[in-house]
Design a protein around this motif. Structure first.
Motif, PDB file in Angstrom:
ATOM      1  N   PHE A 288       7.359  44.233  -5.163  1.00 10.47           N
ATOM      2  CA  PHE A 288       8.798  44.213  -5.450  1.00 10.47           C
ATOM      3  C   PHE A 288       9.472  43.016  -4.786  1.00 10.47           C
ATOM      4  O   PHE A 288      10.321  42.356  -5.391  1.00 10.47           O
ATOM      5  N   TRP A 289       9.085  42.729  -3.555  1.00 10.19           N
ATOM      6  CA  TRP A 289       9.667  41.594  -2.842  1.00 10.19           C
ATOM      7  C   TRP A 289       9.314  40.290  -3.542  1.00 10.19           C
ATOM      8  O   TRP A 289      10.159  39.388  -3.675  1.00 10.19           O
ATOM      9  N   ALA A 290       8.057  40.153  -4.001  1.00  8.55           N
ATOM     10  CA  ALA A 290       7.639  38.936  -4.699  1.00  8.55           C
ATOM     11  C   ALA A 290       8.409  38.764  -6.007  1.00  8.55           C
ATOM     12  O   ALA A 290       8.859  37.660  -6.342  1.00  8.55           O
ATOM     13  N   LEU A 291       8.570  39.862  -6.765  1.00  6.98           N
ATOM     14  CA  LEU A 291       9.299  39.785  -8.036  1.00  6.98           C
ATOM     15  C   LEU A 291      10.764  39.428  -7.814  1.00  6.98           C
ATOM     16  O   LEU A 291      11.345  38.626  -8.555  1.00  6.98           O
ATOM     17  N   SER A 292      11.381  40.019  -6.804  1.00  7.74           N
ATOM     18  CA  SER A 292      12.789  39.712  -6.518  1.00  7.74           C
ATOM     19  C   SER A 292      12.964  38.276  -6.070  1.00  7.74           C
ATOM     20  O   SER A 292      14.017  37.674  -6.290  1.00  7.74           O
ATOM     21  N   THR A 293      11.937  37.712  -5.432  1.00 14.41           N
ATOM     22  CA  THR A 293      12.008  36.316  -4.985  1.00 14.41           C
ATOM     23  C   THR A 293      11.805  35.355  -6.145  1.00 14.41           C
ATOM     24  O   THR A 293      12.471  34.316  -6.231  1.00 14.41           O
ATOM     25  N   LEU A 294      10.905  35.707  -7.066  1.00 13.24           N
ATOM     26  CA  LEU A 294      10.577  34.814  -8.173  1.00 13.24           C
ATOM     27  C   LEU A 294      11.550  34.946  -9.342  1.00 13.24           C
ATOM     28  O   LEU A 294      11.610  34.042 -10.184  1.00 13.24           O
ATOM     29  N   PHE A 295      12.307  36.047  -9.411  1.00 11.80           N
ATOM     30  CA  PHE A 295      13.173  36.261 -10.568  1.00 11.80           C
ATOM     31  C   PHE A 295      14.223  35.163 -10.737  1.00 11.80           C
ATOM     32  O   PHE A 295      14.448  34.715 -11.863  1.00 11.80           O
ATOM     33  N   PRO A 296      14.907  34.693  -9.672  1.00 15.07           N
ATOM     34  CA  PRO A 296      15.861  33.587  -9.875  1.00 15.07           C
ATOM     35  C   PRO A 296      15.207  32.330 -10.453  1.00 15.07           C
ATOM     36  O   PRO A 296      15.809  31.646 -11.283  1.00 15.07           O
ATOM     37  N   LEU A 297      13.974  32.053 -10.024  1.00 14.57           N
ATOM     38  CA  LEU A 297      13.261  30.895 -10.570  1.00 14.57           C
ATOM     39  C   LEU A 297      12.955  31.107 -12.045  1.00 14.57           C
ATOM     40  O   LEU A 297      13.129  30.189 -12.869  1.00 14.57           O
ATOM     41  N   TYR A 298      12.518  32.324 -12.389  1.00 15.49           N
ATOM     42  CA  TYR A 298      12.244  32.619 -13.796  1.00 15.49           C
ATOM     43  C   TYR A 298      13.517  32.511 -14.625  1.00 15.49           C
ATOM     44  O   TYR A 298      13.500  31.967 -15.741  1.00 15.49           O
ATOM     45  N   TRP A 299      14.641  33.020 -14.101  1.00 12.02           N
ATOM     46  CA  TRP A 299      15.895  32.982 -14.853  1.00 12.02           C
ATOM     47  C   TRP A 299      16.338  31.535 -15.085  1.00 12.02           C
ATOM     48  O   TRP A 299      16.877  31.207 -16.142  1.00 12.02           O
ATOM     49  N   MET A 300      16.116  30.676 -14.100  1.00  9.94           N
ATOM     50  CA  MET A 300      16.443  29.263 -14.270  1.00  9.94           C
ATOM     51  C   MET A 300      15.609  28.645 -15.390  1.00  9.94           C
ATOM     52  O   MET A 300      16.133  27.919 -16.247  1.00  9.94           O
ATOM     53  N   VAL A 301      14.309  28.963 -15.408  1.00  7.29           N
ATOM     54  CA  VAL A 301      13.412  28.381 -16.411  1.00  7.29           C
ATOM     55  C   VAL A 301      13.778  28.872 -17.807  1.00  7.29           C
ATOM     56  O   VAL A 301      13.909  28.074 -18.748  1.00  7.29           O
ATOM     57  N   GLN A 302      13.963  30.166 -17.968  1.00  6.63           N
ATOM     58  CA  GLN A 302      14.243  30.687 -19.306  1.00  6.63           C
ATOM     59  C   GLN A 302      15.623  30.257 -19.798  1.00  6.63           C
ATOM     60  O   GLN A 302      15.824  30.038 -20.981  1.00  6.63           O
ATOM     61  N   THR A 303      16.585  30.098 -18.898  1.00  7.67           N
ATOM     62  CA  THR A 303      17.905  29.620 -19.301  1.00  7.67           C
ATOM     63  C   THR A 303      17.846  28.169 -19.734  1.00  7.67           C
ATOM     64  O   THR A 303      18.544  27.759 -20.669  1.00  7.67           O
ATOM     65  N   ALA A 304      16.990  27.384 -19.082  1.00  4.05           N
ATOM     66  CA  ALA A 304      16.864  25.968 -19.436  1.00  4.05           C
ATOM     67  C   ALA A 304      16.318  25.792 -20.853  1.00  4.05           C
ATOM     68  O   ALA A 304      16.621  24.793 -21.522  1.00  4.05           O
ATOM     69  N   PHE A 305      15.535  26.771 -21.339  1.00  6.88           N
ATOM     70  CA  PHE A 305      14.948  26.670 -22.679  1.00  6.88           C
ATOM     71  C   PHE A 305      15.671  27.552 -23.704  1.00  6.88           C
ATOM     72  O   PHE A 305      15.148  27.774 -24.795  1.00  6.88           O
ATOM     73  N   THR A 306      16.856  28.053 -23.363  1.00  7.82           N
ATOM     74  CA  THR A 306      17.610  28.933 -24.251  1.00  7.82           C
ATOM     75  C   THR A 306      18.812  28.192 -24.826  1.00  7.82           C
ATOM     76  O   THR A 306      19.509  27.481 -24.093  1.00  7.82           O
ATOM     77  N   PRO A 307      19.080  28.330 -26.127  1.00 13.78           N
ATOM     78  CA  PRO A 307      20.282  27.708 -26.700  1.00 13.78           C
ATOM     79  C   PRO A 307      21.549  28.223 -26.011  1.00 13.78           C
ATOM     80  O   PRO A 307      21.597  29.367 -25.561  1.00 13.78           O
ATOM     81  N   GLU A 308      22.570  27.384 -25.968  1.00  7.81           N
ATOM     82  CA  GLU A 308      23.787  27.714 -25.241  1.00  7.81           C
ATOM     83  C   GLU A 308      24.447  28.986 -25.794  1.00  7.81           C
ATOM     84  O   GLU A 308      24.972  29.809 -25.029  1.00  7.81           O
ATOM     85  N   LYS A 309      24.416  29.180 -27.107  1.00  2.00           N
ATOM     86  CA  LYS A 309      25.032  30.372 -27.693  1.00  2.00           C
ATOM     87  C   LYS A 309      24.322  31.652 -27.250  1.00  2.00           C
ATOM     88  O   LYS A 309      24.959  32.674 -26.995  1.00  2.00           O
TER      89      LYS A 309
END
Length: 273
Positions: free
Chosen positions: A16-37
Motif C-alpha cells: 500500500f505504501w509503495a502504491l501510494s508513493t508511485l500513484f502521483p508519478l503514474y498520474w503525471m504520466v497518464q495525464t501527459a498522454f491524455t487529451p486536454e478534453k
C-alpha cells in the motif's frame, strides 16, 4: 499462525505504501498522454481512453525548451564535477591529514547541515551581487560547489581506508596532492559515484536559487522555465504534466541505472569515524 498474519500485514502495508508513493508519478504520466478534453472529465479516468502525443508536440513547439534543458545540463554537470573535486579534497584533509583545529573545523562544517537553506539565501545573494555575477549561470554554479553533507559522506569513507597506504606513499616521497590523486581518489570510487549521483539530481531539480539569481528567460534551467510556462498556460494540465515528465525522465534513468550507489552512499554516512 500469528507470525504468518504479521508477515502478511507487513507485506500488505509495504504494498500500500509503495502504491501510494508511485500513484502521483503514474498520474503525471497518464495525464501527459491524455487529451486536454479528457483530463477534465468527471469522474476522472485512471487510464487514458485516447493516448496522444499532442501535449508533447505543443511542449516542444516552444523554442526555449531545449535551451532550458541545455542550461540544466550545463549547471548540473558543472556543479557535480566541481563539488566532487572540492569535497573530496576537503574530505581527504579531514580524514588523513593532521593539523590544528581539524576536529573543530570538521564539526563546524557538519553542523551547517542543520541550518535551513533559506537562512543563507540573503547572504549568498549579496555575495553574488558583490562579485557582479547576477543573471549568469555562474551565480547558480559557484554557491553549490561545496556541500557539507558530501564532505561528511566522503570523509567517513576515506577515514576507514587503511592509513598504511598513505604512510607507504609518504615513505616513497609522494606529496599530499599525489597521495590524494593517485591513491585516495581511485580507492574512493564507490563514494565518488554516490556523491556524483546525489549532487547531479539535486542540481537538476534546483528551483528556488536559480529563480532568485536569474532574470533572463533564455538563461533559465528547465525547472524555472517550466514554471514560467505553467504561468503562461495555466489551464493546460496535459502540457504541464508533459513538461514535468520531460524534466523527470533523466532523473528516473539515473536512479534506476545507479540505485545501488544510492544505497552505498547512504550506508557510507553511517560508518564510524
Amino acid at each position: 499462525m500469528s507470525k504468518f498474519f504479521g508477515v502478511l500485514f507487513f507485506i500488505l502495508f509495504l504494498g500500500f505504501w509503495a502504491l501510494s508513493t508511485l500513484f502521483p508519478l503514474y498520474w503525471m504520466v497518464q495525464t501527459a498522454f491524455t487529451p486536454e478534453k479528457d483530463i477534465r472529465q468527471v469522474p476522472p479516468r485512471l487510464f487514458p481512453s485516447r493516448p496522444t502525443l499532442d501535449n508533447f508536440k505543443e511542449l516542444f513547439s516552444y523554442p526555449q525548451i531545449w535551451s532550458w534543458a541545455l542550461n540544466s545540463l550545463l549547471i548540473s554537470v558543472s556543479i557535480t564535477f566541481g563539488s566532487v573535486l572540492t569535497c573530496s579534497a576537503a574530505a581527504y584533509a579531514f580524514a588523513k591529514m593532521r593539523f590544528p583545529g581539524r576536529k573543530l573545523l570538521f564539526t563546524l562544517i557538519v553542523s551547517t547541515i542543520l541550518v535551513p537553506p533559506q537562512v543563507t539565501l540573503l547572504p549568498a545573494f549579496l555575495i553574488i551581487n558583490k562579485f557582479g555575477l547576477l543573471d549568469t549561470l555562474w551565480a547558480v554554479i559557484i554557491p553549490s560547489l561545496a556541500s557539507p553533507y558530501i564532505i561528511f559522506m566522503m570523509r567517513q569513507y576515506m577515514f576507514v581506508i587503511p592509513q598504511d597506504y598513505v604512510d607507504a606513499a609518504k615513505v616513497d616521497g609522494a606529496s599530499e596532492w599525489r597521495i590524494y590523486l593517485r591513491i585516495m581518489l581511485p580507492m574512493s570510487k564507490p563514494v565518488i559515484a554516490a556523491a556524483s549521483i546525489f549532487t547531479f539530481i539535486s542540481s537538476w531539480n534546483g528551483f528556488l536559487w536559480p529563480l532568485i539569481v536569474l532574470n533572463t528567460p533564455s538563461k533559465y534551467p528547465l525547472t524555472v522555465g517550466l514554471a514560467t510556462l505553467q504561468r503562461l498556460e495555466l489551464n493546460q494540465f496535459g502540457l504541464q504534466m508533459a513538461g514535468s515528465l520531460f524534466s523527470a525522465v533523466p532523473m528516473l534513468i539515473i536512479f534506476f541505472a545507479f540505485q545501488k550507489y544510492f544505497v552505498k552512499g547512504l550506508m557510507t554516512g553511517a560508518t564510524k569515524g
